[in-house]
Scaffold this motif. Structure first.
Motif, short mmCIF file in Angstrom:
data_model
loop_
_atom_site.label_atom_id
_atom_site.label_comp_id
_atom_site.label_asym_id
_atom_site.label_seq_id
_atom_site.Cartn_x
_atom_site.Cartn_y
_atom_site.Cartn_z
N THR A 220 -42.12 -23.16 -20.85
CA THR A 220 -42.84 -24.33 -20.35
C THR A 220 -43.84 -24.85 -21.38
OG1 THR A 220 -44.54 -22.97 -19.29
CG2 THR A 220 -42.61 -23.56 -17.97
N GLU A 221 -44.18 -24.00 -22.35
CA GLU A 221 -45.14 -24.38 -23.39
C GLU A 221 -44.45 -24.87 -24.66
OE1 GLU A 221 -47.28 -20.78 -23.83
OE2 GLU A 221 -48.24 -20.89 -21.85
N MET A 222 -43.10 -24.91 -24.65
CA MET A 222 -42.35 -25.33 -25.82
C MET A 222 -41.97 -26.80 -25.73
SD MET A 222 -39.82 -22.04 -26.23
CE MET A 222 -38.74 -22.99 -27.31
N LYS A 223 -41.94 -27.47 -26.86
CA LYS A 223 -41.54 -28.87 -26.91
C LYS A 223 -40.03 -29.02 -27.01
CE LYS A 223 -45.85 -30.47 -29.05
NZ LYS A 223 -46.46 -31.16 -30.21
N ASN A 224 -39.37 -28.08 -27.66
CA ASN A 224 -37.92 -28.15 -27.86
C ASN A 224 -37.26 -26.95 -27.20
OD1 ASN A 224 -35.31 -28.58 -28.66
ND2 ASN A 224 -35.69 -28.26 -30.84
N LEU A 225 -36.62 -27.18 -26.04
CA LEU A 225 -35.96 -26.11 -25.32
C LEU A 225 -34.52 -25.90 -25.76
CD1 LEU A 225 -37.12 -26.93 -21.67
CD2 LEU A 225 -38.01 -25.15 -23.16
N GLU A 226 -33.95 -26.87 -26.42
CA GLU A 226 -32.50 -26.89 -26.60
C GLU A 226 -31.98 -25.87 -27.60
OE1 GLU A 226 -31.18 -30.90 -27.12
OE2 GLU A 226 -32.37 -31.63 -25.44
N LYS A 227 -32.86 -25.11 -28.25
CA LYS A 227 -32.43 -24.04 -29.13
C LYS A 227 -32.48 -22.69 -28.42
CE LYS A 227 -33.74 -26.24 -33.51
NZ LYS A 227 -34.54 -26.09 -34.77
N SER A 228 -32.69 -22.72 -27.10
CA SER A 228 -32.84 -21.49 -26.33
C SER A 228 -31.54 -21.18 -25.59
CB SER A 228 -34.00 -21.62 -25.33
OG SER A 228 -35.20 -21.88 -26.02
N LEU A 229 -30.83 -20.17 -26.07
CA LEU A 229 -29.55 -19.78 -25.50
C LEU A 229 -29.76 -19.00 -24.20
CD1 LEU A 229 -26.48 -19.81 -26.12
CD2 LEU A 229 -26.80 -17.63 -27.30
N MET A 230 -28.84 -19.20 -23.25
CA MET A 230 -28.92 -18.51 -21.98
C MET A 230 -29.03 -16.99 -22.18
SD MET A 230 -26.09 -18.29 -18.89
CE MET A 230 -26.17 -20.04 -18.46
N PRO A 231 -29.93 -16.33 -21.47
CA PRO A 231 -30.07 -14.88 -21.61
C PRO A 231 -28.80 -14.12 -21.23
CG PRO A 231 -31.99 -15.80 -20.52
CD PRO A 231 -30.97 -16.90 -20.59
N LEU A 232 -28.61 -13.01 -21.91
CA LEU A 232 -27.53 -12.07 -21.60
C LEU A 232 -28.17 -10.83 -21.00
CD1 LEU A 232 -24.44 -11.38 -21.95
CD2 LEU A 232 -25.14 -10.15 -24.03
#
Length: 262
Positions: A220-232
């Motif tokens: 929620t504190e990040m500006k760019n979420l799109e580099k965050s891969l779904m957790p395994l």
């Protein structure tokens, strides 16, 4: 003088309890033993097109008002985080949360929600939790359900990326039962391998507590979420621990949770 001191101490104790309770009922998810009287009567995650955007509709309701209700959801597009939603209210039973995000043609959509309630009776804390999810595909005109073959192809590409991360982190996947986070709701109805449902439910409750504090809040504190891969999720075959492997802003992260089934 003595009476004033006693009165002051009482006020301080009341303030401390109030402060602790207020801190506990802030925007947080904390696992407590399952409440035997409260149930999540409704819990749903639905997506639809609205003004050429993807609208996420999350709703939940307990069978009775509780001290704290909270819902959180994560939207994944092509298995990467696209959006996060969070809402909490006190002394209420029902929550509704809506959020719109932009979307492009031929997008795979996964939404995972956790619906939480915290119950306080005579300074005793219990909790209730339930998940809901939806997986779909946007073809440019409509949103439709994905086929089994679509899911297999998506997860194959996802696991190819994840295996590279596991190798980099020197984690041997053969030592674990593994599955992507979006599959976690399946285990509300079937236990983890070689475990019973009671232990599985307890582990899931603790898992969401860890995910909220170490994964959702930082995002929620990040500006760019799109580099965050779904957790395994990786569950140790010896039932000693589980790992959550994910990326935040392109950087690999590991969350570890010890397992102590009865």
């Amino acid at each position: 003088m003595y009476k004033k001191i006693i009165t002051l101490l009482i006020i301080i104790q009341i303030f401390i309890f109030y402060f602790i309770y207020e801190q506990n009922t802030m925007e947080t998810i904390t696992y407590f033993p399952k409440d035997p009287h409260v149930t999540m009567a409704e819990a749903s995650s639905v997506v639809e097109l609205h003004n050429n955007k993807l609208q996420i509709n999350v709703q939940s309701k307990t069978n009775t008002p509780v001290q704290l209700r909270q819902d959180v959801f994560i939207v994944f597009i092509h298995m990467y985080v696209k959006g996060i939603g969070n809402i909490w209210k006190e002394n209420i039973d029902e929550l509704t949360l809506k959020q719109s995000i932009s979307i492009t043609k031929n997008s795979t959509i996964d939404v995972l929600s956790y619906h939480y309630g915290e119950v306080v009776r005579e300074e005793t804390f219990t909790s209730i939790g339930k998940m809901s999810s939806t997986s779909s595909f946007f073809d440019g005109d409509t949103i439709r359900n994905r086929t089994t073959s679509n899911d297999e192809q998506i997860k194959k590409k996802y696991m190819h990326k994840m295996n590279s991360i596991l190798q980099k982190l020197q984690i041997d996947p053969s030592l674990y039962h593994t599955f992507p986070l979006i599959d976690l709701p399946l285990y509300e109805h079937i236990p983890f391998p070689n475990m019973n449902q009671h232990d599985t439910d307890m582990i899931i409750g603790h898992l969401w507590e860890g995910l909220y504090k170490n994964y959702i809040i930082p995002m929620t504190e990040m500006k760019n979420l799109e580099k965050s891969l779904m957790p395994l999720i990786l569950i140790d075959k010896n039932k000693e621990h589980l790992l959550v492997v994910y990326t935040l802003n392109g950087k690999e992260k590991i969350l570890r949770q010890n397992l102590h089934p009865n």
